[in-house]
Design a protein around this motif. Structure first.
Motif, short mmCIF file in Angstrom:
data_model
loop_
_atom_site.label_atom_id
_atom_site.label_comp_id
_atom_site.label_asym_id
_atom_site.label_seq_id
_atom_site.Cartn_x
_atom_site.Cartn_y
_atom_site.Cartn_z
N GLU A 146 -0.34 47.51 -27.71
CA GLU A 146 -1.44 48.46 -27.53
C GLU A 146 -2.54 47.94 -26.62
N ALA A 147 -2.55 46.63 -26.34
CA ALA A 147 -3.55 46.03 -25.44
C ALA A 147 -2.87 44.93 -24.62
N PRO A 148 -1.98 45.30 -23.69
CA PRO A 148 -1.16 44.29 -23.01
C PRO A 148 -1.94 43.31 -22.13
N ARG A 149 -3.14 43.66 -21.69
CA ARG A 149 -3.89 42.77 -20.81
C ARG A 149 -4.91 41.91 -21.55
N GLU A 150 -5.00 42.09 -22.86
CA GLU A 150 -5.99 41.37 -23.65
C GLU A 150 -5.32 40.24 -24.43
N LEU A 151 -5.94 39.07 -24.41
CA LEU A 151 -5.41 37.95 -25.18
C LEU A 151 -5.58 38.20 -26.66
N ALA A 152 -4.65 37.67 -27.43
CA ALA A 152 -4.74 37.74 -28.88
C ALA A 152 -4.54 36.33 -29.43
N TYR A 153 -5.00 36.12 -30.64
CA TYR A 153 -4.93 34.81 -31.27
C TYR A 153 -4.30 34.97 -32.65
N ARG A 154 -3.56 33.92 -33.07
CA ARG A 154 -2.95 33.97 -34.40
C ARG A 154 -2.65 32.55 -34.88
N LEU A 155 -2.45 32.46 -36.18
CA LEU A 155 -2.01 31.22 -36.83
C LEU A 155 -0.72 31.53 -37.57
N ASP A 156 0.23 30.61 -37.48
CA ASP A 156 1.43 30.81 -38.30
C ASP A 156 1.10 30.39 -39.74
N ALA A 157 1.98 30.70 -40.66
CA ALA A 157 1.71 30.46 -42.08
C ALA A 157 1.48 28.99 -42.39
N GLU A 158 2.24 28.11 -41.76
CA GLU A 158 2.12 26.67 -42.03
C GLU A 158 0.76 26.13 -41.58
N ARG A 159 0.36 26.47 -40.36
CA ARG A 159 -0.92 25.99 -39.86
C ARG A 159 -2.08 26.64 -40.61
N ALA A 160 -1.92 27.90 -41.00
CA ALA A 160 -2.95 28.58 -41.78
C ALA A 160 -3.16 27.86 -43.12
N ALA A 161 -2.06 27.45 -43.74
CA ALA A 161 -2.17 26.73 -45.02
C ALA A 161 -2.90 25.39 -44.82
N ARG A 162 -2.59 24.70 -43.73
CA ARG A 162 -3.27 23.42 -43.43
C ARG A 162 -4.76 23.66 -43.19
N TRP A 163 -5.09 24.73 -42.47
CA TRP A 163 -6.50 25.02 -42.22
C TRP A 163 -7.23 25.33 -43.53
N ARG A 164 -6.62 26.12 -44.40
CA ARG A 164 -7.25 26.43 -45.69
C ARG A 164 -7.42 25.16 -46.52
N GLU A 165 -6.46 24.26 -46.45
CA GLU A 165 -6.58 22.98 -47.17
C GLU A 165 -7.71 22.14 -46.58
N ALA A 166 -7.89 22.21 -45.28
CA ALA A 166 -8.94 21.44 -44.61
C ALA A 166 -10.33 22.00 -44.92
N ARG A 167 -10.41 23.28 -45.30
CA ARG A 167 -11.69 23.95 -45.58
C ARG A 167 -11.67 24.58 -46.96
N PRO A 168 -11.53 23.78 -48.01
CA PRO A 168 -11.40 24.36 -49.35
C PRO A 168 -12.65 25.09 -49.82
N SER A 169 -13.82 24.77 -49.27
CA SER A 169 -15.05 25.43 -49.71
C SER A 169 -15.21 26.80 -49.09
N ARG A 170 -14.36 27.14 -48.15
CA ARG A 170 -14.45 28.45 -47.47
C ARG A 170 -13.34 29.36 -47.98
N SER A 171 -13.66 30.58 -48.17
CA SER A 171 -12.64 31.58 -48.50
C SER A 171 -12.72 32.67 -47.44
N ALA A 172 -11.73 33.51 -47.38
CA ALA A 172 -11.69 34.55 -46.34
C ALA A 172 -12.90 35.46 -46.44
N GLY A 173 -13.44 35.70 -47.63
CA GLY A 173 -14.57 36.60 -47.77
C GLY A 173 -15.92 35.90 -47.66
#
Length: 177
Positions: A146-173
């Motif tokens: 839907e936006a072929p000329r715009e960059l998008a960003y993502r994390l795969d599940a494994e890296r997302a889990a590592r990031w959440r472990e690195a920032r335990p005091s932060r939650s998505a909300g």
């Protein structure tokens, strides 16, 4: 003494041309220009040497560890803080591709602030982290359907889990601006 030039090299005094050549009558005044023309034609037909490319050094890429992600998340610069909030948003929905506009909406940060952080991220990673060995802490994707000329960003599940472990005091909300 005769000042007229003799026959060009390779031509016999009998007036016959060597094999593969044709004799052409050219006024003496034009001989230098014809010689340059022939030299130019020869030069164009020569195959230029193939440039030698050095093989690219093997780049051994290692993934971001929890400790390295924690260090990134604890950085004090505005770029560190913005990238950390972006990674929080990406980690909340692993695999989903977010455009800058969507990241702005999810994080509450202005689009220009996110764009600025992304622009300065490589310099920051080169200065404070092993960018050559690890690359970016997220995946940058060139466009969605839907936006072929715009960059998008993502994390795969494994890296997302590592990031959440690195920032335990932060939650998505619980994102701070």
């Amino acid at each position: 003494m005769n000042s007229e030039p003799g026959p060009p090299s390779g031509i016999t005094t009998t007036g016959t041309a060597p094999e593969g050549m044709v004799l052409v009558a050219v006024p003496l005044a034009y001989v230098p220009q014809v010689a340059r023309l022939l030299a130019d034609l020869d030069a164009r037909q020569r195959i230029p040497p193939v440039p030698r490319h050095r093989p690219a050094p093997e780049r051994r890429v290692t993934d971001w560890t929890v400790d390295e992600l924690r260090r990134l998340g604890q950085g004090r610069s505005a770029t560190h803080r913005t990238v950390a909030v972006v990674l929080d948003a990406l980690a909340a929905e692993p695999g989903r591709q977010f455009t800058v506009r969507e990241l702005s909406q999810v994080t509450g940060r202005p689009r220009q602030k996110i764009i600025g952080a992304m622009a300065g991220l490589t310099r920051l990673l080169k200065a404070h982290h092993d960018y050559a060995g690890r690359g970016l802490p997220f995946e940058r994707v060139a466009g969605r359907s839907e936006a072929p000329r715009e960059l998008a960003y993502r994390l795969d599940a494994e890296r997302a889990a590592r990031w959440r472990e690195a920032r335990p005091s932060r939650s998505a909300g619980n994102r701070s601006p």
